[in-house]
Each structure stands twice: as C-alpha cells, then as structure tokens.
Design a protein around this motif. Structure first.
Motif, PDB file in Angstrom:
ATOM      1  N   MET A   1       0.827  -1.202   0.000  1.00 55.23           N
ATOM      2  CA  MET A   1       0.000   0.000   0.000  1.00 55.23           C
ATOM      3  C   MET A   1       0.868   1.261   0.000  1.00 55.23           C
ATOM      4  O   MET A   1       0.588   2.223  -0.713  1.00 55.23           O
ATOM      5  CB  MET A   1      -0.935  -0.002   1.209  1.00 55.23           C
ATOM      6  N   LEU A   2       1.933   1.275   0.812  1.00 64.02           N
ATOM      7  CA  LEU A   2       2.836   2.432   0.844  1.00 64.02           C
ATOM      8  C   LEU A   2       4.262   1.954   0.625  1.00 64.02           C
ATOM      9  O   LEU A   2       4.709   1.005   1.275  1.00 64.02           O
ATOM     10  CB  LEU A   2       2.755   3.170   2.182  1.00 64.02           C
ATOM     11  N   LYS A   3       4.962   2.614  -0.291  1.00 64.35           N
ATOM     12  CA  LYS A   3       6.374   2.310  -0.524  1.00 64.35           C
ATOM     13  C   LYS A   3       7.172   3.601  -0.428  1.00 64.35           C
ATOM     14  O   LYS A   3       6.899   4.566  -1.143  1.00 64.35           O
ATOM     15  CB  LYS A   3       6.582   1.668  -1.889  1.00 64.35           C
ATOM     16  N   VAL A   4       8.124   3.619   0.485  1.00 61.02           N
ATOM     17  CA  VAL A   4       8.994   4.779   0.700  1.00 61.02           C
ATOM     18  C   VAL A   4      10.399   4.377   0.262  1.00 61.02           C
ATOM     19  O   VAL A   4      10.908   3.338   0.695  1.00 61.02           O
ATOM     20  CB  VAL A   4       8.980   5.190   2.185  1.00 61.02           C
ATOM     21  N   SER A   5      11.016   5.190  -0.587  1.00 62.09           N
ATOM     22  CA  SER A   5      12.332   4.840  -1.123  1.00 62.09           C
ATOM     23  C   SER A   5      13.311   6.006  -0.958  1.00 62.09           C
ATOM     24  O   SER A   5      13.107   7.079  -1.533  1.00 62.09           O
ATOM     25  CB  SER A   5      12.229   4.482  -2.613  1.00 62.09           C
TER      26      SER A   5
ATOM     27  N   PHE B   1      11.183   1.693   3.165  1.00 60.96           N
ATOM     28  CA  PHE B   1      10.396   0.579   3.707  1.00 60.96           C
ATOM     29  C   PHE B   1       9.106   0.438   2.913  1.00 60.96           C
ATOM     30  O   PHE B   1       8.739   1.315   2.127  1.00 60.96           O
ATOM     31  CB  PHE B   1      10.081   0.772   5.196  1.00 60.96           C
ATOM     32  N   GLU B   2       8.411  -0.688   3.125  1.00 56.59           N
ATOM     33  CA  GLU B   2       7.113  -0.940   2.505  1.00 56.59           C
ATOM     34  C   GLU B   2       6.114  -1.324   3.586  1.00 56.59           C
ATOM     35  O   GLU B   2       6.480  -1.960   4.584  1.00 56.59           O
ATOM     36  CB  GLU B   2       7.200  -2.084   1.492  1.00 56.59           C
ATOM     37  N   ILE B   3       4.865  -0.924   3.383  1.00 60.24           N
ATOM     38  CA  ILE B   3       3.777  -1.353   4.272  1.00 60.24           C
ATOM     39  C   ILE B   3       2.689  -1.974   3.403  1.00 60.24           C
ATOM     40  O   ILE B   3       2.251  -1.370   2.414  1.00 60.24           O
ATOM     41  CB  ILE B   3       3.190  -0.187   5.090  1.00 60.24           C
ATOM     42  N   HIS B   4       2.265  -3.180   3.764  1.00 61.31           N
ATOM     43  CA  HIS B   4       1.267  -3.905   2.992  1.00 61.31           C
ATOM     44  C   HIS B   4      -0.137  -3.680   3.543  1.00 61.31           C
ATOM     45  O   HIS B   4      -0.308  -3.268   4.695  1.00 61.31           O
ATOM     46  CB  HIS B   4       1.576  -5.409   3.010  1.00 61.31           C
ATOM     47  N   ARG B   5      -1.120  -3.982   2.715  1.00 64.25           N
ATOM     48  CA  ARG B   5      -2.503  -3.972   3.205  1.00 64.25           C
ATOM     49  C   ARG B   5      -2.617  -4.959   4.367  1.00 64.25           C
ATOM     50  O   ARG B   5      -2.079  -6.063   4.313  1.00 64.25           O
ATOM     51  CB  ARG B   5      -3.475  -4.385   2.085  1.00 64.25           C
ATOM     52  N   GLY B   6      -3.318  -4.542   5.420  1.00 67.11           N
ATOM     53  CA  GLY B   6      -3.498  -5.419   6.570  1.00 67.11           C
ATOM     54  C   GLY B   6      -2.289  -5.510   7.482  1.00 67.11           C
ATOM     55  O   GLY B   6      -2.220  -6.395   8.337  1.00 67.11           O
ATOM     56  N   GLU B   7      -1.350  -4.575   7.342  1.00 64.18           N
ATOM     57  CA  GLU B   7      -0.124  -4.610   8.139  1.00 64.18           C
ATOM     58  C   GLU B   7       0.018  -3.345   8.987  1.00 64.18           C
ATOM     59  O   GLU B   7      -0.269  -2.241   8.518  1.00 64.18           O
ATOM     60  CB  GLU B   7       1.104  -4.731   7.234  1.00 64.18           C
ATOM     61  N   ILE B   8       0.465  -3.527  10.226  1.00 66.57           N
ATOM     62  CA  ILE B   8       0.887  -2.398  11.062  1.00 66.57           C
ATOM     63  C   ILE B   8       2.400  -2.443  11.153  1.00 66.57           C
ATOM     64  O   ILE B   8       2.973  -3.417  11.660  1.00 66.57           O
ATOM     65  CB  ILE B   8       0.262  -2.456  12.468  1.00 66.57           C
ATOM     66  N   LEU B   9       3.042  -1.409  10.617  1.00 70.56           N
ATOM     67  CA  LEU B   9       4.500  -1.295  10.707  1.00 70.56           C
ATOM     68  C   LEU B   9       4.831  -0.272  11.784  1.00 70.56           C
ATOM     69  O   LEU B   9       4.412   0.880  11.697  1.00 70.56           O
ATOM     70  CB  LEU B   9       5.098  -0.877   9.359  1.00 70.56           C
TER      71      LEU B   9
ATOM     72  N   SER C   1       2.343  -4.184  16.414  1.00 72.52           N
ATOM     73  CA  SER C   1       3.059  -4.183  15.131  1.00 72.52           C
ATOM     74  C   SER C   1       3.225  -5.588  14.551  1.00 72.52           C
ATOM     75  O   SER C   1       3.460  -6.554  15.274  1.00 72.52           O
ATOM     76  CB  SER C   1       4.442  -3.544  15.297  1.00 72.52           C
ATOM     77  N   ASP C   2       3.133  -5.660  13.213  1.00 73.01           N
ATOM     78  CA  ASP C   2       3.498  -6.878  12.485  1.00 73.01           C
ATOM     79  C   ASP C   2       4.979  -6.854  12.132  1.00 73.01           C
ATOM     80  O   ASP C   2       5.625  -7.895  12.049  1.00 73.01           O
ATOM     81  CB  ASP C   2       2.680  -6.985  11.194  1.00 73.01           C
ATOM     82  N   THR C   3       5.492  -5.666  11.898  1.00 76.02           N
ATOM     83  CA  THR C   3       6.908  -5.444  11.576  1.00 76.02           C
ATOM     84  C   THR C   3       7.368  -4.253  12.409  1.00 76.02           C
ATOM     85  O   THR C   3       6.598  -3.323  12.630  1.00 76.02           O
ATOM     86  CB  THR C   3       7.091  -5.112  10.081  1.00 76.02           C
TER      87      THR C   3
END
Length: 535
Positions: free
Chosen positions: A264-268, A307-315, A496-498
């Motif tokens: 869902m979110l990708k930060v580079s 970092f990346e955050i996926h749908r259904g994930e709490i980073l 958090s998941d990650t």
C-alpha cells in the motif's frame, strides 16, 4: 524546611472539598486529597476524571469554586503560578517548556536570574545549578544546547528549573510518557533521591505498573471526585484499573496476522538535510547523495529511509523522540520537502500536495493534537470537518454541510466514547484523552487506505486505550495499512506486524515484535545496541 517538628509532621498538601465548574461540566466535585511530606503520591484516573484540573488548581493556574488548600499546614489561596512557586510548589508539564536555542543553564535560570546590580551573576547561577544537580542525581552539562539533548536530559532540566526556584513539592504530569525503559529507571532513581532529600512528589500517570513501582500512596479519581486512596503494596495493576474505569487492564496484543501481498505504501530513499532542501546533482542517486553529505559531516534529519507497508499490516517505528520520526511523517504527508520517492497503492505521490494525499486515502493521527490535530477554539463538529472539508459528509456542493457534519460528529462521539455535553462544545473544553478519541474517530471515519498513527494513545486512560487499540486492530483486519509511531514500547511490540528502529534519522534495525523485549528495544533506540536484525 521548617525545623519545627510539628510542622514536619503536617501533610505537605491537603485539599478539602475542592469543586470546580465549567459551563456544562463539573470538572471537580468535593475532591479530598492528603499528601504526606517526603513521599511520592500518585494520582490516577481515566481521561476527564479531573486530574489535570485539580493539579492546575494546586499550581495556581485556576481557582476553585469551593474548597480549601493547605500547604505544610497553612491555608493558601493561589491566584497565579507565581503564588504557588512562592509557596514551594513546582510543576513539570508533560510537554516540556524549554527554549531549544538556549543552553541548559540559561533555561534553568530564565525568569529567575541572579544579578549583581544590573548584571547577570552567571557564576552564582552556575554554582547553584551544579549544587542542585549533584545533590539530586540530575547531572546534565550546563553549557549544552537544549536542542542537542535527548528526552531524558530535557526532563532533568525541567526538574532542575523548578528546584532552582525553591520547589519542595513537585507535580509531575505524565513524566514517563516519552521515555524509554532505561530513562524511566533513571527518572525513578532521581525521584528516590528527591524523596530522600525531603522533597514531596505528586506523580500523575496512566502507566499503572510504573505507579505501583514508585508510589508510596495512590489516590484514584473518577468522574471528578476522589474514589479512594490505596497502599500500592496492597493492590495490583488490574485492581487499580478496575477502580479507575470499572474494567480490566487492557493489553495491546494483536490477533492472527492479516498482512497481504499488496504493497500500500512504498517509501524509497527519503532524505532530508538539516540545513535546507537543495536539488540532488544531476545523475546522482539519493543514496549516493546521502553518502556524500554524511562524508562531508552534514547533519541529516532523515538518512536514506526505505520501507514498505502492505494492506493489513501495522508497521511500527520505535525511536527516542527527535530522531527523525516527525520529519518522516511530514515527508509522507507532503508537509516538508524531501529527496526520495513515495508511492501509495502503486501510484507515485511524491509531487502531490498534502490535500491531494489526504483525498487519496491517507489518514493522519498527529503526534501533537493541539498543534496539528485540532482547532481548540472551534466546536467539535467543526473539528470533525478539519482536513476532510472537501469530502462527504462535510462537503455538499461548494458548501460545508453543517447538518450532516453535526450528525456524523454525534456518531463519532457515541462510537468512540467522547465525553462531551454537545457537539457544539469547544474542543478546548475536553480533556486531552477525549480530544484524542475525537481525532481517532475523525480519521478512522474517512475510511482511509493508509493511516499514520503517531502516538495514538498518548495521554489516554486504560479504557480509551483499549478502545483505540480495538479500532486499529479491526481496521487492520479489514485491510488498512498503518504506520505506527509510539513512545509506548508495549504498544509498539503488541500491535506491530513489523518493527523498525530509527536512530539519528536512519533505520538501524528491523526486529521481530514477537521476539523482542521493551528493554532490548530501548537498547537499539538509544544506540546502546548496534547491528541490524532481520525478521
């Protein structure tokens, strides 16, 4: 201190029948409190229980409508904080009140400068500060700039400020809210030193385990009045929570994983220079540019963060405050220029405005609700519209739809247990926890696809904490991607998941939340432990 043995035996503070009314609200009703000298006396209670109002009365920021205050056996009437300071009472607020561009010494003596004639007597001030620091275990370099200090040292400066003004009774408002476990241990050692020196501490906190470990006595306030005082040796955290809110102590543990393969979110390569935003030289990558700046000794607020955050994930992002968390949030929200790329749902949003990012599905629970989350002089329904004014239910054609906005605010008030007389009530009239619940309700109500949750439960009681955790867990299960930034390490580990650690603007470790303790996490946050671990 008085040498009179009778004076020494008198309570340090006695509040009797304290009542304070505001329009539509009775903040305190017949509050009675006795604080013995040379003790740490904790005050606990849910949000809106009246703790803050009571302490503002004791510190002279507000005057009671009824009741009496005695300090060391003498009845007093404080019109201003200066009156309270003159009586030996000092208060350290949750949000530190320091000038970043001043030194430690300058901050401590500001407003109480000793002088020789018309000239500041810096030598006498320095000696007095050194004497206080050594006597109470509050060592911090007097010539250091406050902007260079960590959170724990800033708190020591705040305590030294009130001691310098002669305080013998200290009010500490949520003093551990932004501290890592090692800093909490250091603070508690300081409090024991203060107590051993005959000082009295009134300790306000939502962290019940900490209250039980440091307090000599605990008073519980519920719905504006004192419920009971208990001996911490005779009560558990669970029992204390039940006295406060009538429910068990919640835990932030997350149920089964809901993380999907969809990013869902990708930060580079997010990079922000401390001394201003300049274009990257043609042909250079962000990483290479960051390497060059680092080699030149330039300070980076964010240093090649990806970092990346996926749908259904709490980073979760763990870090001592001031290590780049605020800059990371501002870059993702489009509030601060940064090098690097940001993609939402696969679409490049790097050049988008903050409004467009909000409209595309980014929700935002800010770290400072007063500065970034609310208009305190506006009503609750107007604050519901804030940041969402271009979308239903707030918007109807070119106009704000007042009726729909008020109706939706009433739904939020009900669903999120925001305690208020009316949606027309001004935001400033609510307790901090109820303000926070309104913000969480507003942001969750817009059905975001990605949510930035910065300290979502800071300053809220155990009941509200459990409700906010449930809302985050339910939204995660429905596919929401969440960036969680928090100073509550149990919250970070539990939700958090990650888990990433940020230190001096860099992501220095990636940890498995199921296999890390708050103490070990605190070690990474302070730089005491180095090296990256992969989940």
């Amino acid at each position: 201190m008085s040498s009179d043995p009778l004076a020494a035996a008198r309570p340090a503070v006695e509040l009797a029948g304290i009542t304070k009314r505001f329009p539509g609200v009775v903040a305190n009703h017949d509050v009675c409190l006795t604080v013995e000298p040379g003790t740490v006396h904790a005050i606990v209670g849910e949000n809106g229980a009246g703790k803050s109002t009571l302490m503002k009365i004791l510190y002279g920021m507000q005057q009671p409508d009824e009741g009496t205050i005695k300090v060391n056996g003498q009845e007093v009437a404080f019109r201003t904080p200066s009156d309270a300071i003159a009586a030996g009472i000092g208060m350290v607020h949750q949000h530190f009140m320091l000038a970043d561009n001043f030194t430690v010494l300058e901050n401590i003596v500001l407003g109480a400068e000793p002088s020789k004639g018309l000239v500041l007597d810096s030598g006498r001030a320095r000696e007095r500060v050194k004497e206080l620091a050594a006597g109470h275990g509050l060592q911090v370099g007097p010539d250091r700039l406050v902007e260079d200090l960590g959170v724990g040292d800033r708190q020591r400066v705040e305590i030294l400020k009130v001691l310098y003004r002669g305080a013998r009774i200290l009010i500490l408002d949520e003093p551990t809210a932004v501290l890592v476990p090692q800093e909490v241990d250091e603070l508690f050692e300081t409090l024991r030193e203060l107590k051993a020196g005959g000082l009295t501490v009134i300790f306000i906190s939502h962290k019940l385990d900490e209250v039980l470990s440091i307090a000599d006595a605990i008073t519980v306030i519920r719905r504006g009045t004192t419920v009971t005082s208990v001996d911490p040796r005779e009560v558990t955290a669970r029992q204390l929570a039940e006295l406060m809110v009538g429910s068990e102590l919640p835990t932030p543990e997350t149920r089964e994983s809901t993380v999907t393969d969809t990013v869902m979110l990708k930060v580079s390569g997010l990079t922000i220079e401390a001394d201003g935003h300049r274009p990257i030289p043609k042909g250079a990558s962000v990483s290479a540019y960051a390497d060059r700046l680092r080699a030149e000794g330039r300070r980076l607020l964010l240093d090649d963060v990806s970092f990346e955050i996926h749908r259904g994930e709490i980073l979760g992002i763990a870090g001592v405050e001031g290590n780049g968390q605020s800059e990371l949030i501002e870059a993702i929200m489009g509030m601060r220029p940064a090098h690097g790329d940001i993609a939402l749902g696969g679409e490049d949003i790097t050049s988008w405005s903050t409004l467009k990012r909000r409209e595309s599905g980014i929700g935002y629970i800010p770290e400072d609700r007063h500065r970034q989350g609310l208009l305190l002089e506006a009503s609750l329904w107007e604050n519901r519209v804030l940041g969402h004014q271009t979308r239903p239910p707030a918007r109807s054609g070119i106009w704000i739809n007042r009726r729909a906005s008020k109706a939706d605010t009433e739904r939020i008030v009900k669903d999120y247990d925001v305690r208020t007389p009316s949606v027309d009530t001004l935001a400033l009239a609510l307790s901090g926890g109820n303000q926070q619940k309104l913000i969480v309700g507003r942001e969750m109500s817009s059905e975001p696809t990605f949510l930035i949750a910065a300290h979502p439960t800071r300053g809220v009681d155990v009941g509200a904490q459990a409700a906010i955790w449930d809302h985050l867990r339910n939204a995660r299960a429905a596919g929401l991607a969440v960036l969680l930034i928090s100073a509550d390490l149990d919250e970070l580990i539990g939700l958090s998941d990650t888990l990433h650690v940020i230190y001096k603007g860099r992501l220095v470790a990636r940890l498995d939340p199921s296999d890390v303790t708050p103490e070990r996490l605190g070690g990474y946050m302070t730089g005491a432990i180095t090296g990256t671990e992969e989940t």
